[in-house]
Design a protein around this motif. Structure first.
Motif, PDB file in Angstrom:
ATOM      1  N   LEU A  78       0.941  -1.332  -0.078  1.00 49.96           N
ATOM      2  CA  LEU A  78      -0.048  -0.133  -0.031  1.00 49.96           C
ATOM      3  C   LEU A  78       0.976   1.412   0.020  1.00 49.96           C
ATOM      4  O   LEU A  78       0.483   2.412  -0.435  1.00 49.96           O
ATOM      5  CB  LEU A  78      -0.847   0.072   1.440  1.00 49.96           C
ATOM      6  CG  LEU A  78      -1.826  -1.093   1.190  1.00 49.96           C
ATOM      7  CD1 LEU A  78      -2.932  -0.975   2.575  1.00 49.96           C
ATOM      8  CD2 LEU A  78      -2.644  -1.504   0.120  1.00 49.96           C
ATOM      9  N   HIS A 178      -8.673  -4.872   9.095  1.00 48.76           N
ATOM     10  CA  HIS A 178      -7.421  -5.094   9.284  1.00 48.76           C
ATOM     11  C   HIS A 178      -6.893  -5.665  10.440  1.00 48.76           C
ATOM     12  O   HIS A 178      -7.593  -5.378  11.856  1.00 48.76           O
ATOM     13  CB  HIS A 178      -6.453  -3.727   9.315  1.00 48.76           C
ATOM     14  CG  HIS A 178      -4.963  -3.843   9.339  1.00 48.76           C
ATOM     15  ND1 HIS A 178      -4.174  -3.806  10.264  1.00 48.76           N
ATOM     16  CD2 HIS A 178      -4.138  -4.136   8.099  1.00 48.76           C
ATOM     17  CE1 HIS A 178      -2.980  -3.928  10.007  1.00 48.76           C
ATOM     18  NE2 HIS A 178      -2.806  -4.251   8.847  1.00 48.76           N
ATOM     19  N   THR A 207     -10.669  -1.239   2.815  1.00 50.66           N
ATOM     20  CA  THR A 207     -10.049  -2.599   3.294  1.00 50.66           C
ATOM     21  C   THR A 207      -8.575  -2.965   2.756  1.00 50.66           C
ATOM     22  O   THR A 207      -8.602  -2.345   1.492  1.00 50.66           O
ATOM     23  CB  THR A 207     -11.003  -3.840   3.194  1.00 50.66           C
ATOM     24  OG1 THR A 207     -11.306  -3.953   2.016  1.00 50.66           O
ATOM     25  CG2 THR A 207     -12.077  -3.633   4.235  1.00 50.66           C
ATOM     26  N   THR A 208      -7.979  -3.560   3.255  1.00 54.10           N
ATOM     27  CA  THR A 208      -6.425  -3.990   2.948  1.00 54.10           C
ATOM     28  C   THR A 208      -6.545  -4.605   1.474  1.00 54.10           C
ATOM     29  O   THR A 208      -5.807  -4.359   0.639  1.00 54.10           O
ATOM     30  CB  THR A 208      -5.732  -4.603   3.958  1.00 54.10           C
ATOM     31  OG1 THR A 208      -5.952  -4.292   5.236  1.00 54.10           O
ATOM     32  CG2 THR A 208      -4.261  -4.786   3.597  1.00 54.10           C
ATOM     33  N   TRP A 236      -5.753   3.055   5.053  1.00 54.93           N
ATOM     34  CA  TRP A 236      -5.694   3.108   3.598  1.00 54.93           C
ATOM     35  C   TRP A 236      -6.380   4.152   2.819  1.00 54.93           C
ATOM     36  O   TRP A 236      -6.206   4.789   1.950  1.00 54.93           O
ATOM     37  CB  TRP A 236      -5.963   1.531   3.097  1.00 54.93           C
ATOM     38  CG  TRP A 236      -5.742   1.293   1.617  1.00 54.93           C
ATOM     39  CD1 TRP A 236      -6.743   0.664   0.910  1.00 54.93           C
ATOM     40  CD2 TRP A 236      -4.818   1.870   0.897  1.00 54.93           C
ATOM     41  NE1 TRP A 236      -6.504   0.424  -0.344  1.00 54.93           N
ATOM     42  CE2 TRP A 236      -5.320   0.986  -0.660  1.00 54.93           C
ATOM     43  CE3 TRP A 236      -3.653   2.595   0.537  1.00 54.93           C
ATOM     44  CZ2 TRP A 236      -4.410   1.250  -1.693  1.00 54.93           C
ATOM     45  CZ3 TRP A 236      -3.144   2.685  -0.595  1.00 54.93           C
ATOM     46  CH2 TRP A 236      -3.553   2.176  -1.810  1.00 54.93           C
ATOM     47  N   LYS A 265       0.528   6.054   3.116  1.00 58.16           N
ATOM     48  CA  LYS A 265      -0.038   5.111   2.218  1.00 58.16           C
ATOM     49  C   LYS A 265      -0.456   5.721   1.004  1.00 58.16           C
ATOM     50  O   LYS A 265       0.212   6.109   0.010  1.00 58.16           O
ATOM     51  CB  LYS A 265      -1.155   4.470   2.849  1.00 58.16           C
ATOM     52  CG  LYS A 265      -0.748   3.356   3.959  1.00 58.16           C
ATOM     53  CD  LYS A 265      -1.711   2.116   3.941  1.00 58.16           C
ATOM     54  CE  LYS A 265      -1.029   1.112   4.980  1.00 58.16           C
ATOM     55  NZ  LYS A 265      -0.988   1.535   6.459  1.00 58.16           N
TER      56      LYS A 265
END
Lengths: 454, 454
Positions: A78, A178, A207-208, A236, A265
C-alpha cells in the motif's frame, strides 16, 4: 562531511536508477545466500572498525540487494513511490534528530503537527477542526490508540484499577478489517466471546485486500442508538478525503469518534506517517497522562500545553510530521487531490483492461472503490477445466508461482493472498505517482509471459 | 534531483555550524510568536502549491527556529549528538523507504536486524545469543512488549478471552523507574491495588533522573523464588554493557526474561532505535501473531520464518536497524566502548568539579553510576539562608529561572525537575561524543553567570 557527500552521491544515483524503467525492481537472493556473503557483502558485525571506504561499499551493497519500492513497477504494498520533497523532508528530520515530546526541543515540529492535525480534522468535517490527535508509528498503533481511548471514555477507572474495573469487553469489526484491530483488542484485554459488553465498533474505509468501504452512516446510526464508540480505520482509504471526486466513499466519517489516517499510504508520504485523530478534545491526555514531572515540568517559561508527550503511549516520539508538512506545502491540497484522482484512474484503467480479457477472473464485480483490483490469472492450460476442487487447488498455486518468477526476474512486484474460501489471487494497488498506464500494461504482459505455460 | 542537492547543501551547512561552538544551541521563540509567522515563516498549509524556492526557504527556517540537539553544549536529553555515519545510514534508510514486516521487501534490513539482535543477546549473556527480539519505536513500546509477553507467558488465554481469563494482575516497579512501565500496565489492563496477583517485575538499569542501577541479581533471586517475569529496562543503561569497565553495573542481566535497550540513547544512534530482547524463542510470535494471510503468505518461494511482521504489535514497521548496523560496522564494538567510557569520564569530571565547589549541592552522594549528575545551584544570596520552607520555595525556582535564561540566550541547555520531596534540581547527562571538558566548564560558567544575581 566528505563521507556524507559521498553517501549522497550513492543515494542520488540510486534514485535516478529507481525512476528508470530499465532498472530492475529487485535482485532477489535467498536469506542463506545473503548470509553467506554475496560477493564479499559481509553482514556480520565485528569488534574492530571498518574503513570509511568499506562503509561506502556496504551502503552500495545494501541498496543493491534491496527492493526499489519507489520503482514505477513496484505494486507490492500500500506504501509505494519515492516523493523527492518528502525524502528531502525526511533527510532534514534525521539531521535535526529531535523528539516530539516537548515544545522545548521541537518547537517548529510540534506546531507543524498541531496545524496539520487541525487541517486533517477540518477535512474530516469536525466543526472548526476541533479535537485532538497525534502522529503515531503506524496504523496499528493508531488503531490501538482508538481502542484505548474508547475504553477510557466508558471505563476511566481501568487506568488505575485494571480491566477488573470494567465488565468483560468485546469490540466489533468486520472480517475484512485490518488485523491490527483484533491485535489491539487482544493487547488491551478485550475478549472475543458471546455475552461480553460491546463498546467499540470499527468501520473500515478502504480494506487492505479489496479496498472496500464500510457504510459509515449506517454503522454510525447503530453506534448512536447503542452508545458505542465509532472508529473509522482509514489508514488506507483516508487519503480519499482529499479528493472531491472520491470523498463521498467516506460519507459519515464526521460522525466517528476517532479516525486512523496514514499519509504514508495513499498520499505517498515516506514511511512512517500515520495519524490518530480524535473528536473529543483532552481525552488523549486523560487516557494516557502519567504526569512524569521529570519530563513535563509545569514551571517552564513557555505555554506547556504545547508539550505533547503525556498524551502519547510512547515517551520519545519520532518526528513524522515534517516530510508530510513539506509535501503539503509543495503540492498544496490540490496536489494531493490530483495524486489520488490519478491513482484511481489508473486502477479503473487496469480494471477495464482485464475485466473481459481472456484468462482473467475478477474476485469481485464492479468498478474498484479504491485502487485495489483483485483478480485471478488463469493460465491457458486451465481455461477449459471444470469448476471443482482440482481446479481450485491448481489455481491456488498460480499466483505464488508467477510471483516467485517475477521476483527472480526482478521486473515487477505485485501482491497475492487467499481470502476466506477464495484461493490465492493477485491484489493490485497503486499509490506511486510515478506509475503510468504503460506500467499497468507491463504488469499484465509480465503476468501473461510468466504464467502462460503454467 | 537538483532540489534534493540544494537541500543537502542546507543540511551540510547546518551540520557544520552545529559542531561550531560559536553557534547558538537554539534561537528561542514562544509558540504564539512562531504561529504569528516569524519573518515570513508561515506554518499554515494552503490549497495551492508553493514554489520550490519557497520550499527551500521553509527548510532553512525550520532549522533556524529549531534546537541543535547535536551541539556539543546541548545536554538536555538522554539522546544527544549527531553521528555522521548514523545520519548517513538514516538518509539511506529513508531513500530505501521500505518496511520491516517481510523479508520480501526488506531482505537486507531483516537480516541485519536478526544478526544485530543476536549480537546484543550475546552481549547480554544469553547462551549462544539465542532468544528473540525486535526493534520498536522507542523504549516505552519496548517496555510494553515486555509486559505483553509476560502476560502471555502466564495467561496465554488472555489473547482470545480477554483479561477476564486471568486473575487481577499487578506489576512491580520502583518509584524511580520510567513512567512507561506504569503506562504499559494501565494500557494492558493491570491494576495497582493490594491483593492483585503479581507476575512481572521491572528492574531499571539506569534510571532517567539519577542514572541509578537496580540490583538485578537480588531482584532475580526473588523472581526465581516466586516464579515472576523479570524485565530489565536498560533503555538508558543498556549501552554500558558495551564497556568492560562499566558493564558490572548490570550484573545479573543475563537472568532477565526480557531487556529493553535503546541504542539511540547512550550509544549515540540517531532517533529512533530501541530494542526489546527476549530470552525465550518463539514467544513474541505466540503472543502477537494473528496470522494475517494477506500479508504473510506461507507459500512464498523463500524461508518465511524470516518475515517478522507477525511478531510485532505494529503492522508496518520503520527500518530502525540500518543506521545502527552501519555505526557498528564503522566503530566496531570497541568504538562503542570508547564512546561510553569517554562519556562516563566526562561525568566524573563534572562530579569532581562541583562536588565541593561553593554554591553547589549534590542531590545524592557518591560517584555517578551513569552519566547523570544531579545538583542544585545555590545563588550567593541564598547561601546563608537557614534550611526551611522559605529556602525550599526559593530554591525550587532557581533551576527553572536559569533554564529559561539559558534558552533565551541560547548558549546551552540542561534539564531540571523535582523528584519526590526534592525541589527542582539540574540533571546533567552526557551522551554526545562531541562534548569535551571545555563544554562542561562552559555549562558551569553559564549556570553561575545566569544564576549569580538570583
Amino acid at each position: 562531511m566528505q563521507f556524507l557527500l559521498e553517501v549522497v552521491d550513492i543515494l542520488t544515483n540510486y534514485i535516478r536508477k529507481t525512476f528508470d524503467r530499465s532498472t530492475k525492481v529487485l535482485d532477489f537472493h535467498h536469506p542463506h545466500q545473503l548470509l553467506e556473503g554475496m560477493e564479499g557483502f559481509n553482514l556480520e558485525l565485528s569488534d574492530q572498525p571498518e574503513s570509511l571506504e568499506q562503509i561506502l561499499v556496504d551502503c552500495r551493497d545494501t541498496l543493491k540487494y534491496g527492493v526499489r519500492t519507489g520503482h514505477p513497477r513496484f505494486f507490492n504494498q500500500l506504501s509505494t513511490g519515492l516523493d523527492i520533497i518528502g525524502l528531502a523532508g525526511e533527510w532534514l528530520t534525521s539531521t535535526a534528530n529531535t523528539n516530539m515530546f516537548t515544545y522545548e526541543i521541537a518547537p517548529v515540529f510540534v506546531l507543524m503537527e498541531q496545524l496539520t492535525l487541525k487541517k486533517m480534522r477540518e477535512i474530516i468535517g469536525w466543526p472548526n477542526g476541533e479535537g485532538d490527535g497525534l502522529f503515531s508509528p503506524g496504523g496499528a498503533i493508531s488503531n490501538m490508540y482508538s481502542v484505548m481511548i474508547a475504553r477510557y471514555k466508558y471505563f476511566p477507572e481501568v487506568k488505575t484499577k485494571g480491566m477488573s474495573a470494567a465488565p468483560r469487553l468485546v469490540l466489533f469489526t468486520s472480517e475484512h478489517s485490518h488485523y491490527s484491530i483484533t491485535k489491539a483488542g487482544a493487547a488491551l484485554g478485550f475478549g472475543k466471546e458471546n455475552g461480553y459488553v460491546p463498546l467499540f465498533v470499527n468501520a473500515t474505509a478502504g480494506t487492505t485486500v479489496y479496498g472496500a468501504f464500510d457504510p459509515i452512516n449506517d454503522i454510525a446510526d447503530i453506534c448512536e442508538k447503542y452508545n458505542l464508540w465509532l472508529h473509522v480505520d482509514g489508514a488506507w482509504g483516508g487519503g480519499l478525503l482529499m479528493s472531491r471526486r472520491h470523498r463521498h466513499k467516506l460519507s459519515g466519517v464526521e460522525r466517528a469518534n476517532s479516525v486512523t489516517w496514514n499519509p504514508h499510504k495513499m498520499m505517498g508520504v515516506p514511511l512512517q506517517c500515520s495519524a490518530i485523530l480524535v473528536r473529543e478534545k483532552g481525552i488523549l491526555q486523560g487516557c494516557n497522562s502519567m504526569c512524569a514531572g521529570y519530563l513535563f515540568q509545569p514551571d517552564k517559561q513557555y505555554d506547556v500545553t504545547y508539550d505533547t508527550g503525556d498524551k502519547a503511549i510512547q515517551c520519545g516520539r519520532h518526528v513524522d510530521i515534517f516530510k508530510f508538512w513539506l509535501m503539503w506545502k509543495a503540492k498544496g491540497t490540490v496536489g494531493f487531490e490530483q495524486h489520488i484522482d490519478r491513482c484511481l484512474e489508473l486502477s479503473e484503467y487496469l480494471y477495464n483492461k482485464i475485466k473481459n480479457r481472456p484468462g482473467y477472473e475478477m474476485v469481485f464485480q464492479g468498478e474498484p472503490q479504491h485502487t485495489n483490483v483483485c483478480f485471478w490469472y488463469i493460465p491457458p492450460s486451465m481455461r477449459n477445466m471444470p469448476d471443482g476442487e482440482e481446479r481450485r487447488e491448481r489455481l491456488h498455486k498460480v499466483a505464488p508461482k508467477i510471483k516467485a518468477m517475477m521476483m527472480e526476474s526482478g521486473t515487477t512486484m505485485v501482491g497475492y493472498q487467499p481470502q476466506g474460501d477464495k484461493v490465492n489471487f493477485f491484489r493490485m494497488v497503486i499509490s506511486n505517482h510515478a506509475a503510468t498506464r504503460s506500467d499497468i500494461d507491463f504488469l499484465i504482459d509480465e503476468i501473461e509471459r510468466l504464467g502462460h505455460d503454467l
